[in-house]
Write a protein that holds these residues in place. Structure first.
Motif, short mmCIF file in Angstrom:
data_model
loop_
_atom_site.label_atom_id
_atom_site.label_comp_id
_atom_site.label_asym_id
_atom_site.label_seq_id
_atom_site.Cartn_x
_atom_site.Cartn_y
_atom_site.Cartn_z
N ALA A 197 0.41 -1.21 0.13
CA ALA A 197 0.20 0.63 -0.07
C ALA A 197 0.87 1.22 0.07
CB ALA A 197 -1.13 0.18 1.45
N PRO A 198 0.75 2.33 -0.55
CA PRO A 198 1.72 3.11 -0.32
C PRO A 198 1.16 4.57 0.92
CG PRO A 198 -1.20 3.72 -1.42
CD PRO A 198 -0.92 2.76 -1.40
N LEU A 199 2.03 4.36 0.85
CA LEU A 199 2.66 5.64 2.34
C LEU A 199 1.53 6.45 2.29
CD1 LEU A 199 6.74 5.69 2.03
CD2 LEU A 199 4.97 4.21 3.49
N PRO A 200 1.05 6.94 3.46
CA PRO A 200 0.12 7.66 3.71
C PRO A 200 0.54 9.53 3.54
CG PRO A 200 0.26 6.80 5.76
CD PRO A 200 1.18 6.48 4.76
N ARG A 201 0.25 10.08 2.85
CA ARG A 201 0.92 11.52 2.79
C ARG A 201 0.39 12.98 3.61
NH1 ARG A 201 1.52 12.30 -3.57
NH2 ARG A 201 2.26 14.83 -2.90
N ALA A 202 0.34 13.64 4.28
CA ALA A 202 0.51 14.76 4.89
C ALA A 202 -0.98 15.41 4.00
CB ALA A 202 1.52 15.61 5.39
N PRO A 203 -1.68 16.08 5.01
CA PRO A 203 -2.82 16.49 3.90
C PRO A 203 -2.61 17.77 3.40
CG PRO A 203 -3.02 16.22 6.73
CD PRO A 203 -1.71 15.62 5.56
N TRP A 204 -0.67 18.10 3.80
CA TRP A 204 -0.46 19.62 3.52
C TRP A 204 1.12 19.48 2.84
CZ3 TRP A 204 -1.64 18.85 8.35
CH2 TRP A 204 -0.69 18.67 9.30
N ALA A 205 1.71 20.49 2.30
CA ALA A 205 3.24 20.03 1.75
C ALA A 205 4.28 20.84 2.97
CB ALA A 205 3.66 21.21 0.69
N ARG A 206 5.07 19.71 3.39
CA ARG A 206 6.13 20.02 4.00
C ARG A 206 6.86 21.38 3.67
NH1 ARG A 206 11.41 18.09 4.83
NH2 ARG A 206 11.36 17.32 3.15
N PRO A 207 7.21 22.54 4.12
CA PRO A 207 7.79 23.99 3.52
C PRO A 207 9.88 23.19 3.63
CG PRO A 207 6.58 24.59 5.38
CD PRO A 207 6.49 22.98 5.09
N ILE A 208 10.29 23.93 2.26
CA ILE A 208 11.69 23.37 2.11
C ILE A 208 12.59 23.79 3.38
CG2 ILE A 208 13.87 23.84 0.43
CD1 ILE A 208 11.60 23.86 -1.70
#
Length: 72
Positions: free
Chosen positions: A46-57
């Protein structure tokens, strides 16, 4: 005599090329069969769960919050 020599060389070349092509096709079939068997034996992860928002650089994942993303 030259025609006989040329014909022998052409025969040897054709035979070598044919054997190489057959070996290549056999290895392709063997690899496809092995891949098909491994695909049947091991189901896809199963694909890894993704965060609901992007992580800042430059930020760590635990420090990233929705508010921090909006500010960045």
């Amino acid at each position: 005599m030259f025609a006989v020599y040329a014909a022998e060389q052409q025969y040897r070349h054709d035979t070598w090329t044919r054997r190489r092509d057959h070996a290549l096709l056999a290895s392709i079939r063997e690899r496809q069969g092995a891949q098909a068997m491994s695909a049947v034996a091991a189901p896809a992860a199963a694909p890894l769960p993704r965060a609901p928002w992007a992580r800042p650089i430059g930020r760590r994942s635990e420090a990233a919050t929705p508010a921090a993303c909006a500010i960045a």
